[in-house]
Design a protein around this motif. Structure first.
Motif, mmCIF file in Angstrom:
data_model
loop_
_atom_site.group_PDB
_atom_site.id
_atom_site.type_symbol
_atom_site.label_atom_id
_atom_site.label_comp_id
_atom_site.label_asym_id
_atom_site.label_seq_id
_atom_site.Cartn_x
_atom_site.Cartn_y
_atom_site.Cartn_z
ATOM 1 N N UNK A 193 -35.437 30.970 -45.468
ATOM 2 C CA UNK A 193 -34.690 30.038 -44.702
ATOM 3 C C UNK A 193 -33.758 29.894 -44.255
ATOM 4 N N UNK A 194 -33.009 29.879 -43.026
ATOM 5 C CA UNK A 194 -31.513 29.753 -42.538
ATOM 6 C C UNK A 194 -30.802 28.175 -42.187
ATOM 7 N N UNK A 195 -30.460 27.112 -42.364
ATOM 8 C CA UNK A 195 -30.113 25.791 -41.970
ATOM 9 C C UNK A 195 -28.895 26.156 -41.132
ATOM 10 N N UNK A 196 -28.823 25.002 -40.358
ATOM 11 C CA UNK A 196 -27.080 25.574 -39.205
ATOM 12 C C UNK A 196 -27.156 24.580 -39.444
ATOM 13 N N UNK A 197 -25.995 23.890 -40.021
ATOM 14 C CA UNK A 197 -25.519 22.587 -39.740
ATOM 15 C C UNK A 197 -24.293 22.027 -38.302
ATOM 16 N N UNK A 198 -24.624 20.884 -37.759
ATOM 17 C CA UNK A 198 -23.776 21.016 -36.292
ATOM 18 C C UNK A 198 -22.661 20.113 -35.979
ATOM 19 N N UNK A 199 -21.791 20.547 -35.867
ATOM 20 C CA UNK A 199 -19.972 18.988 -36.097
ATOM 21 C C UNK A 199 -20.297 18.869 -34.440
ATOM 22 N N UNK A 200 -19.148 17.866 -34.545
ATOM 23 C CA UNK A 200 -18.019 17.708 -33.400
ATOM 24 C C UNK A 200 -17.234 17.191 -33.524
ATOM 25 N N UNK A 201 -16.214 17.205 -32.796
ATOM 26 C CA UNK A 201 -14.732 16.850 -33.443
ATOM 27 C C UNK A 201 -14.849 16.357 -35.188
ATOM 28 N N UNK A 202 -15.030 17.487 -35.890
ATOM 29 C CA UNK A 202 -15.078 17.407 -36.803
ATOM 30 C C UNK A 202 -16.475 16.095 -38.016
ATOM 31 N N UNK A 203 -17.065 15.761 -37.062
ATOM 32 C CA UNK A 203 -17.897 14.760 -37.050
ATOM 33 C C UNK A 203 -19.308 15.358 -37.356
ATOM 34 N N UNK A 204 -20.265 15.773 -38.192
ATOM 35 C CA UNK A 204 -21.603 16.340 -39.034
ATOM 36 C C UNK A 204 -22.152 15.493 -38.523
ATOM 37 N N UNK A 205 -23.095 15.906 -37.463
ATOM 38 C CA UNK A 205 -24.164 15.385 -36.131
ATOM 39 C C UNK A 205 -25.172 15.273 -37.143
ATOM 40 N N UNK A 206 -25.376 16.761 -37.677
ATOM 41 C CA UNK A 206 -26.838 17.082 -38.599
ATOM 42 C C UNK A 206 -27.323 18.601 -38.019
ATOM 43 N N UNK A 207 -28.619 19.024 -38.183
ATOM 44 C CA UNK A 207 -28.814 20.336 -39.204
ATOM 45 C C UNK A 207 -30.229 21.083 -37.523
ATOM 46 N N UNK A 208 -30.359 22.246 -37.637
ATOM 47 C CA UNK A 208 -31.667 23.092 -37.607
ATOM 48 C C UNK A 208 -31.965 23.934 -38.685
ATOM 49 N N UNK A 209 -33.309 24.206 -38.508
ATOM 50 C CA UNK A 209 -33.550 25.391 -39.065
ATOM 51 C C UNK A 209 -34.722 26.123 -39.285
ATOM 52 N N UNK A 210 -34.146 27.195 -39.482
ATOM 53 C CA UNK A 210 -35.044 28.099 -39.042
ATOM 54 C C UNK A 210 -35.865 28.791 -40.323
ATOM 55 N N UNK A 211 -37.640 28.824 -40.369
ATOM 56 C CA UNK A 211 -38.356 29.608 -41.306
ATOM 57 C C UNK A 211 -38.642 31.131 -41.781
ATOM 58 N N UNK A 212 -38.983 31.852 -42.201
ATOM 59 C CA UNK A 212 -40.012 32.825 -42.255
ATOM 60 C C UNK A 212 -39.175 33.981 -41.935
ATOM 61 N N UNK A 213 -37.769 33.876 -41.808
ATOM 62 C CA UNK A 213 -37.175 35.181 -41.317
ATOM 63 C C UNK A 213 -36.284 36.061 -42.455
ATOM 64 N N UNK A 214 -36.274 37.668 -41.261
ATOM 65 C CA UNK A 214 -36.427 38.637 -42.207
ATOM 66 C C UNK A 214 -34.909 39.214 -41.318
ATOM 67 N N UNK A 215 -34.548 40.463 -42.476
ATOM 68 C CA UNK A 215 -33.418 40.734 -42.217
ATOM 69 C C UNK A 215 -32.334 39.957 -41.770
ATOM 70 N N UNK A 216 -32.067 38.691 -42.908
ATOM 71 C CA UNK A 216 -31.308 37.890 -42.325
ATOM 72 C C UNK A 216 -29.491 39.126 -42.664
ATOM 73 N N UNK A 217 -28.927 38.078 -42.309
ATOM 74 C CA UNK A 217 -27.094 39.405 -42.238
ATOM 75 C C UNK A 217 -26.590 38.570 -43.328
ATOM 76 N N UNK A 218 -25.971 39.404 -44.111
ATOM 77 C CA UNK A 218 -25.305 39.021 -45.091
ATOM 78 C C UNK A 218 -23.923 38.086 -44.593
ATOM 79 N N UNK A 219 -23.810 38.895 -43.575
ATOM 80 C CA UNK A 219 -22.255 37.304 -43.201
ATOM 81 C C UNK A 219 -23.308 35.474 -43.175
#
Length: 182
Positions: free
Chosen positions: A74-100
């Motif tokens: 699972x990879x969760x991505x946080x979304x900010x605008x002008x320093x304010x946390x808006x929310x997040x999107x998540x994607x599951x069942x992923x393979x070959x997730x880069x080390x970065x």
């Protein structure tokens, strides 16, 4: 949309009834095994950061018996605008997730989060059907209080182009969980 080529299909459970766990809504997006899943947002004035390190999912519950089945990360991505946390999107069942892709990493629009894979099946945890064209990522969205994330009200069973967005975070029209954007 998390796929930059080949379109995608909304199959299975519609966001208004799909299990959403800790999100405001969730759905399954289908594409071929090996397809790259990317962080793609339509707004240019937002900052994207990885929230937490990618976690491995296991198909395990009281109905599964004693075994566990690896079902990707699972990879969760946080979304900010002008320093304010808006929310997040998540994607599951992923393979070959880069080390970065690790906690706190700033990413840009189009960053590859991982790839779809045909995972092993279990009687209690199905990640794929019978062929590679039906591999899915479980996608979900969440907005921070006092707002709710909303999903685009698309028809399950249809194929959509890569330019079709699936949800919004931040201040939306939703007044609760599992609501379509208006």
């Amino acid at each position: 949309m998390p796929f930059s080529s080949g379109g995608w299909a909304l199959n299975g459970t519609h966001p208004k009834s799909h299990s959403y766990f800790d999100a405001d809504w969730a759905t399954d997006l289908y594409q071929a095994s090996g397809t790259k899943v990317k962080a793609l947002v339509s707004e240019s004035n937002v900052t994207l950061k990885i929230l937490g390190n990618p976690k491995t999912l296991y198909g395990k519950s009281s109905s599964c018996g004693s075994g566990t089945i690896n079902a990707g990360k699972t990879v969760r991505i946080g979304v900010w605008r002008a320093g304010q946390k808006l929310g997040w999107f998540s994607f599951q069942h992923l393979d070959a997730v880069p080390t970065t892709i690790k906690d706190g990493a700033k990413i840009s629009n189009g960053t590859v989060l991982g790839k779809l894979k045909k995972w092993a099946k279990s009687g209690c945890y199905w990640v794929t059907y019978n062929n590679a064209s039906s591999v899915h990522t479980h996608a979900s969205g969440f907005s921070y209080d006092p707002h709710y994330s909303c999903y685009r009200n698309l028809t399950a069973g249809n194929r959509y182009g890569t330019d079709v967005w699936i949800g919004k975070v931040g201040k939306t029209s939703a007044t609760g969980k599992r609501q379509a954007c208006r």
